[in-house]
Motif scaffolding. Sequence first.
Motif, short mmCIF file in Angstrom:
data_model
loop_
_atom_site.label_atom_id
_atom_site.label_comp_id
_atom_site.label_asym_id
_atom_site.label_seq_id
_atom_site.Cartn_x
_atom_site.Cartn_y
_atom_site.Cartn_z
N GLU A 217 -104.86 23.03 9.63
CA GLU A 217 -105.73 22.46 8.60
C GLU A 217 -104.95 21.61 7.62
OE1 GLU A 217 -108.92 21.24 8.12
OE2 GLU A 217 -109.19 23.17 9.13
N GLN B 285 -112.81 16.69 5.43
CA GLN B 285 -111.51 17.36 5.40
C GLN B 285 -111.35 18.19 4.14
OE1 GLN B 285 -109.16 17.42 8.00
NE2 GLN B 285 -108.65 19.14 6.69
N ASN C 276 -104.01 18.37 9.32
CA ASN C 276 -105.17 17.48 9.42
C ASN C 276 -105.39 16.74 8.10
OD1 ASN C 276 -105.63 18.22 12.06
ND2 ASN C 276 -107.24 19.67 11.56
N ASP D 36 -113.15 21.33 4.76
CA ASP D 36 -112.40 22.21 5.67
C ASP D 36 -111.30 22.96 4.93
OD1 ASP D 36 -113.99 21.32 7.76
OD2 ASP D 36 -112.45 20.01 8.62
N LEU D 37 -110.60 22.28 4.03
CA LEU D 37 -109.58 22.95 3.21
C LEU D 37 -110.24 23.98 2.29
CD1 LEU D 37 -107.23 20.03 2.13
CD2 LEU D 37 -106.65 21.91 3.67
N GLN E 237 -111.01 27.52 3.40
CA GLN E 237 -109.91 28.48 3.55
C GLN E 237 -109.35 28.98 2.21
OE1 GLN E 237 -106.86 27.36 6.31
NE2 GLN E 237 -108.34 26.62 7.80
#
Length: 136
Positions: free
Chosen positions: A107, A40, A110, A43-44, A47
């Motif tokens: 995102e 996670q 999540n 994933d952050l 961006q």
Amino acid sequence: MEYQDFINAVATRAKVSTDQAAALTATTLETLADRISAGQAEDLAYQLPDKLADHLRGPRGREQATSFGFEEFVRRVADRPNIDRALAGPGVIAVLTTLREAVTRDEFQNAAAQLSKDFWQVIEPVGAGGGRRPGS
């Protein structure tokens, strides 16, 4: 969102200098990376600009999050040597709120799903503080 825009938003929200905002941002993102799963955090990071993303990535070598609440999160940020203890709480809130604006809603949700409910009570709603979310 560009790096300097992120730092400026944190500085405005936390009512601190941009140097203090940069230190609070780095420490908060590093602490967040300890609090959520490595996947996670990645994933952050994907961006965000590299200067911010690097704080979410790192040699943490784990996939599982370390569970702790908001007060412990702030304490961990405040315990860092380059952080003014009095600014830790408002700084963490400013960084997490700005992060909410900087990444997609899905995102952020999540990542936030891995946090305890006490985090949700302190993060400003989208739109508070003047930012605009991508895709909205």
